[in-house]
Design an enzyme around this catalytic site. Sequence first.
Site, PDB file in Angstrom:
ATOM      1  N   CYS A 132     -68.464 -34.473  32.737  1.00 25.76           N
ATOM      2  CA  CYS A 132     -69.669 -34.064  31.752  1.00 25.76           C
ATOM      3  C   CYS A 132     -69.003 -33.455  30.653  1.00 25.76           C
ATOM      4  O   CYS A 132     -67.593 -33.401  30.677  1.00 25.76           O
ATOM      5  CB  CYS A 132     -70.710 -33.177  32.209  1.00 25.76           C
ATOM      6  N   THR A 133     -69.470 -32.832  29.693  1.00 25.20           N
ATOM      7  CA  THR A 133     -68.726 -32.386  28.549  1.00 25.20           C
ATOM      8  C   THR A 133     -67.937 -31.339  28.599  1.00 25.20           C
ATOM      9  O   THR A 133     -66.864 -31.541  28.360  1.00 25.20           O
ATOM     10  CB  THR A 133     -69.814 -31.787  27.448  1.00 25.20           C
TER      11      THR A 133
END
Length: 315
Positions: free
Chosen positions: A177-178
């Site tokens: 994810c980020t």
Amino acid sequence: DAMYQVLAYYIFTEITDPHKEVKNHKQFFKDRDVSGRIYISEEGINGQMSGSLEEAKSYMEWLRSDLRFARVKFKIDESSENIFPRMSVKYREQLVALDEKASAQEGGEHVPPAKWKEMLESGEYLVLDVRNDYESAIGHFKGAITPPLKTFREFPEYAQKLSEEVDPEKTKVMMYCTGGIRCELYSALLKKRGFQDVYQLDGGVIQYGLEEGSAHWEGKLFVFDDRLAIPIDGKEAVPISSCSFCEASSDTYYNCANMDCNTLFLACPSCVEEERGCCCESCKEVPRLRPFDPKAGNKPFRKKHLLMQECGCGG
Ligand SMILES: [Zn+2]
Ligand SMILES: [Zn+2]
């Protein structure tokens, strides 16, 4: 010129009085030239902020001086401006919005960027992007699977479905994810569904970009601040997405000017002007429209910005 440092960080740690911690933070930030979005809950802290080199340094030192936060890892990037409209510190019940209980302690194995790159090259893994569709649409690791979910609250059902489609005992999963926080919990949910080999990218795409550049990555990284989308290696990135009206190449998001819609949509400069900032024909007809200024790009709606984000975890 990079006058500001951009910090992204989180830590799962018990905070018995999160409201008091919100106050401490607000007190610390008072009269400082910083901007950010920080969430504090009983389970920990998740923040993103920007400030001068000096301000960023003093915040990191201040936070780490508290034993509960001593192990926090900061991802440090640079920017030419403060990336949030203001500093907001808030209490949140959950750092990552989820309907099912999950514990970061039961999450997948953390993999540093260099190892992650090698694992990608081995081709032995199922690569799972656990960000929202509008995030993965403008950039992702090549070959990654992007779960078709409206909101990631539905991730438990997706994990269940995946465990029925592939053999969870034999399928090795790499999850990213980020900034890493979503994987902490989603990887735990995947393990609960019987997956044995689950790996999470340590520090998320942000850290990967800082260490490995854009190797095996295509497009830009969606970020939950005024920048909206950034190249992960600080260089130019070729858009992999297109204008929702004319199909021209574009990775620029706008929030629909219809205040009751606010949908994020991709558009090229000429189409967004023609549509007066609206996502579709019917939105153009409503009375509650924000005035659209093509010269201002997608910046002026900052208050209404990113209303689609499910939990604002930014992770
Ligand atoms: Zn267009
Ligand atoms: Zn709309």
